[in-house]
Enzyme design. Structure first.
Site, PDB file in Angstrom:
ATOM      1  N   SER A  65       0.797  -1.220   0.000  1.00  0.00           N
ATOM      2  CA  SER A  65       0.000   0.000   0.000  1.00  0.00           C
ATOM      3  C   SER A  65       0.836   1.280   0.000  1.00  0.00           C
ATOM      4  CB  SER A  65      -0.931  -0.072   1.203  1.00  0.00           C
ATOM      5  OG  SER A  65      -1.820   0.983   1.220  1.00  0.00           O
ATOM      6  N   ASP A 282      -3.464   6.128  -2.941  1.00  0.00           N
ATOM      7  CA  ASP A 282      -2.295   5.541  -2.285  1.00  0.00           C
ATOM      8  C   ASP A 282      -1.679   4.501  -3.230  1.00  0.00           C
ATOM      9  OD1 ASP A 282      -4.071   3.442  -2.056  1.00  0.00           O
ATOM     10  OD2 ASP A 282      -3.448   2.898  -0.042  1.00  0.00           O
ATOM     11  N   ASP A 284      -1.656   1.304  -3.628  1.00  0.00           N
ATOM     12  CA  ASP A 284      -2.396   0.186  -4.219  1.00  0.00           C
ATOM     13  C   ASP A 284      -3.824   0.589  -4.589  1.00  0.00           C
ATOM     14  OD1 ASP A 284      -3.183   0.345  -1.558  1.00  0.00           O
ATOM     15  OD2 ASP A 284      -3.505  -1.808  -1.361  1.00  0.00           O
ATOM     16  N   ASP A 286      -6.482   1.805  -2.987  1.00  0.00           N
ATOM     17  CA  ASP A 286      -7.709   1.519  -2.235  1.00  0.00           C
ATOM     18  C   ASP A 286      -8.059   2.673  -1.303  1.00  0.00           C
ATOM     19  OD1 ASP A 286      -5.791   1.197  -0.279  1.00  0.00           O
ATOM     20  OD2 ASP A 286      -6.519  -0.749   0.413  1.00  0.00           O
ATOM     21  N   ALA A 379     -11.154   8.458   8.021  1.00  0.00           N
ATOM     22  CA  ALA A 379     -10.708   9.809   7.675  1.00  0.00           C
ATOM     23  C   ALA A 379      -9.567   9.744   6.655  1.00  0.00           C
ATOM     24  CB  ALA A 379     -10.264  10.539   8.931  1.00  0.00           C
ATOM     25  N   ASN A 380      -8.752   8.683   6.723  1.00  0.00           N
ATOM     26  CA  ASN A 380      -7.596   8.571   5.829  1.00  0.00           C
ATOM     27  C   ASN A 380      -7.955   8.229   4.378  1.00  0.00           C
ATOM     28  OD1 ASN A 380      -8.081   5.806   5.773  1.00  0.00           O
ATOM     29  ND2 ASN A 380      -6.510   5.313   7.283  1.00  0.00           N
ATOM     30  N   ARG A 503      -4.797   5.110  21.412  1.00  0.00           N
ATOM     31  CA  ARG A 503      -4.934   3.679  21.095  1.00  0.00           C
ATOM     32  C   ARG A 503      -3.608   3.155  20.549  1.00  0.00           C
ATOM     33  NH1 ARG A 503      -5.090   3.570  15.530  1.00  0.00           N
ATOM     34  NH2 ARG A 503      -5.355   1.324  15.401  1.00  0.00           N
ATOM     35  N   SER A 505      -1.294   1.454  18.038  1.00  0.00           N
ATOM     36  CA  SER A 505      -1.344   1.269  16.593  1.00  0.00           C
ATOM     37  C   SER A 505      -1.359  -0.220  16.272  1.00  0.00           C
ATOM     38  CB  SER A 505      -0.121   1.932  15.962  1.00  0.00           C
ATOM     39  OG  SER A 505       0.121   1.364  14.689  1.00  0.00           O
ATOM     40  N   THR A 507      -0.300  -1.154  13.255  1.00  0.00           N
ATOM     41  CA  THR A 507       0.684  -1.317  12.186  1.00  0.00           C
ATOM     42  C   THR A 507       2.096  -0.875  12.566  1.00  0.00           C
ATOM     43  OG1 THR A 507       0.255   0.886  11.313  1.00  0.00           O
ATOM     44  CG2 THR A 507      -1.091  -0.893  10.420  1.00  0.00           C
TER      45      THR A 507
HETATM   46  C1  16G Z   1      -4.336  -0.351   8.169  1.00  0.00           C
HETATM   47  C2  16G Z   1      -5.776  -0.404   7.770  1.00  0.00           C
HETATM   48  C3  16G Z   1      -6.395   0.978   7.781  1.00  0.00           C
HETATM   49  C4  16G Z   1      -6.169   1.641   9.107  1.00  0.00           C
HETATM   50  C5  16G Z   1      -4.715   1.628   9.489  1.00  0.00           C
HETATM   51  C6  16G Z   1      -4.544   2.090  10.918  1.00  0.00           C
HETATM   52  C7  16G Z   1      -6.855  -1.828   6.126  1.00  0.00           C
HETATM   53  C8  16G Z   1      -6.857  -2.293   4.713  1.00  0.00           C
HETATM   54  N1  16G Z   1      -5.916  -0.952   6.428  1.00  0.00           N
HETATM   55  O1  16G Z   1      -3.574   0.312   7.211  1.00  0.00           O
HETATM   56  O2  16G Z   1      -7.754   0.832   7.532  1.00  0.00           O
HETATM   57  O3  16G Z   1      -6.622   2.966   9.068  1.00  0.00           O
HETATM   58  O4  16G Z   1      -4.232   0.306   9.414  1.00  0.00           O
HETATM   59  O5  16G Z   1      -3.215   2.044  11.267  1.00  0.00           O
HETATM   60  O6  16G Z   1      -7.655  -2.249   6.940  1.00  0.00           O
HETATM   61  P1  16G Z   1      -2.767   2.133  12.778  1.00  0.00           P
HETATM   62  O7  16G Z   1      -3.392   0.979  13.524  1.00  0.00           O
HETATM   63  O8  16G Z   1      -1.285   2.077  12.732  1.00  0.00           O
HETATM   64  O9  16G Z   1      -3.262   3.449  13.305  1.00  0.00           O
HETATM   65 MG    MG Z   2      -3.847   0.978   0.386  1.00  0.00          MG
END
Ligand code: 16G
Ligand code: MG
Length: 537
Positions: A65, A282, A284, A286, A379-380, A503, A505, A507
């Protein structure tokens, strides 16, 4: 019974690095050179998943992505084009972490028996990837897993993520009453283009739109889509920028939806006239955000919240105008990151209910299915609109009682085809926004004027262990560490229109703090206060 020797021998070619992997909100995502074993093992899971579902086709998307060019990722797509069922995410994680080839096979067999999977059942998988240079090698790893487990595979090469979701849904609905479209990339363009033309009819566009494709897969695919849209005198002028996929190092660099949303400014490469509509996808495709600069040169972002409010107002009007409002429930799904003003606009002005869910597309998608017309956006810029089977039926069978009703009904009907029902899709969302603005006769300034965003601030806080931060109430409150929430509440109470939450993250190894308040200074101040509460927890 899978062929033990075959699976173990194939796995031996994909050794697992000394790492702990976890299937998160967007699948597995990391530096591409760490992904080989992960992708192989995802192949095993895809085989199990398809067999469990009696040979329905499962999708595998290789993409990272908006991440930098050296990263990559992999995620699975379920039969209706939705994200992998959540209960299976843990199986993905366990397979990825099996410590040896034998242990991996044992786990594969255990899942087969625990999940009562018929190992003789057929299995079908389709795969696609974005434009990253690491893609083809990772697809090759996947192919080895699928070959070792006797899976029928189709490689669609380079596609956007939503195109892959579309194909999965088309394949699995073929020949049923829910048939979704022709099973080909061309079918995707034709479906969108024909719905777009039907939705527009005699309506005119006010100028064109500049689209920044993040130098990712969205570029060539948008260029392809444009051929199907036609560009007659009344057509939409789409100016494609940042569609360089030949230079792999350019992907997502100083451009794209994430750049715009994070930096709150246009990419330096996007040159547009004042009031000209701009959009960024972005890597990919989406995710999409809109923006423009006004006559005084000031930048204005029109993010996912804005797209949600625009779509909800248009759809609610169409439902009313076509005489269907009593029959169709409409709702908007947001996350805690949605600007408080957008939520207020939807509930108080549009009189449409709002549901708040955890962050991550799958949560919003799920909640949106509970409405006949469920508008969901983060929002993103991730998001789409879902129509229930009931809604599709009413829209296609309703007898209009006036030409105005017939007109609204036709537009509504075309939107059910224009909007990707499988997943949020930047190309489909782009056309949707353009259709709505043309129908409303709105400039980006009119769109912006619908409500005024509350000033807000997002802070990334590094902590020793983010896992101790456990949230509830759609991630708007913390239950642990104990006592932290009351400190946050106390801080929030001191600000006019204050709202803040923290919260972990999903990711990155960090806690995110969001704060909004009546003025910019107060929002900054509140975010700083909550960030220090989190640091001290
Ligand atoms: C991922 C999610 C996105 C979310 C983001 C939050 C999908 C396809 N992608 O990229 O929706 O906004 O994580 O990131 O579900 P964070 O947990 O690091 O804040
Ligand atoms: Mg994406």
């Amino acid at each position: 019974m899978a062929n033990k020797e075959k699976v173990i021998a194939a796995s031996a070619k994909h050794p697992r690095p000394d790492r702990i992997f976890s299937y998160g909100t967007a699948g597995f995502r990391m530096k591409a050179n760490l992904l080989d074993s992960v992708v192989f093992r995802v192949g095993l899971l895809a085989a199990l998943r398809s067999r469990k579902l009696n040979g329905q086709t499962i999708g595998v998307m290789i993409t990272a992505s908006h991440n930098p060019p050296e990263d990559n990722g992999v995620k699975l797509v379920d039969p209706m084009g939705e994200m992998l069922d959540q209960s299976w995410e843990t199986y993905a994680t366990s397979l990825a972490n099996a410590t040896s080839d034998e242990a991996l096979f044992t786990l594969y067999e255990k899942l087969t028996s625990d999940l009562k999977i018929n190992s003789e059942a057929p299995a079908r998988v389709i795969v696609a990837r974005d434009t990253r240079t690491s893609g083809p090698t990772l697809v090759a790893s996947l192919v080895e897993a699928l070959t070792a487990t006797g899976v029928e595979l189709t490689d669609y090469k380079i596609l956007t993520t939503p195109q892959l979701h579309y194909l999965v849904r088309c394949i699995n609905t073929k020949g049923t009453q829910y048939e979704y479209g022709e099973v080909s990339e061309k079918g995707y363009y034709e479906k969108l283009a024909s719905a777009f033309k039907k939705a527009m009819r005699s309506k005119k566009f006010d100028g064109g739109v500049v689209v920044d494709c993040a130098n990712g897969v969205g570029g060539p695919k948008l260029n392809e889509l444009i051929k199907y849209l036609g560009r007659g005198e009344d057509g939409l002028a789409i100016k494609v920028v940042n569609d360089d996929v030949l230079n792999p190092d350019a992907l997502n660099v100083q451009c794209g939806a994430d750049f715009v949303k994070t930096n709150q400014r246009a990419p330096p490469s996007v040159k547009a006239a004042p009031l000209e509509r701009c959009a960024s996808l972005d890597g990919d495709a989406d995710r999409i955000v809109y923006y423009f600069t006004d006559k005084s040169g000031q930048f204005h972002l029109l993010d996912g919240d804005r797209i949600a409010t625009l779509a909800a107002s248009f759809l609610a009007d169409l439902a009313r105008q076509s005489g269907l409002s009593g029959k169709l429930s409409i709702g908007v799904v947001q996350t805690a990151y949605a600007n408080g003003s957008s939520t207020q606009y939807v509930t108080e002005h549009l009189k449409v209910p709002v549901v708040c869910t955890n962050t991550g597309v799958k949560h919003l998608h799920h909640a949106a299915t509970r409405f006949d017309i469920g508008v969901y956006f983060e929002a993103n810029g991730h998001g789409t609109v879902l129509f229930s089977p009931q809604a599709i039926k009413h829209i296609s069978q309703h007898e209009p009682s006036s030409p105005a009703q017939a007109d609204a009904l036709e537009t509504l009907h075309s939107l059910t085809d224009l909007i990707n029902q499988a997943v949020g899709d930047a190309l489909s969302d782009l056309l949707l926004v353009e259709v709505i603005l043309a129908h409303k006769g709105w400039s980006p300034e009119n769109w912006l004027a619908t409500y005024k965003d509350l000033p807000n601030r997002l802070v990334r806080v590094e902590v020793k262990d983010r896992h101790i931060f456990k949230a509830y109430d759609a991630e708007r409150k913390l239950e642990s560490p104990v006592g932290v929430q009351s400190l946050i509440d106390e801080a929030v109470g001191k600000f006019s229109k204050g709202r803040s939450f923290a919260r972990a993250s999903g990711t990155e190894d960090a806690v995110r703090v969001y704060a909004e308040a009546g003025s910019r200074g107060e929002a900054e101040d509140l975010a700083g206060k909550v960030a220090s509460i989190v640091r001290g927890a």
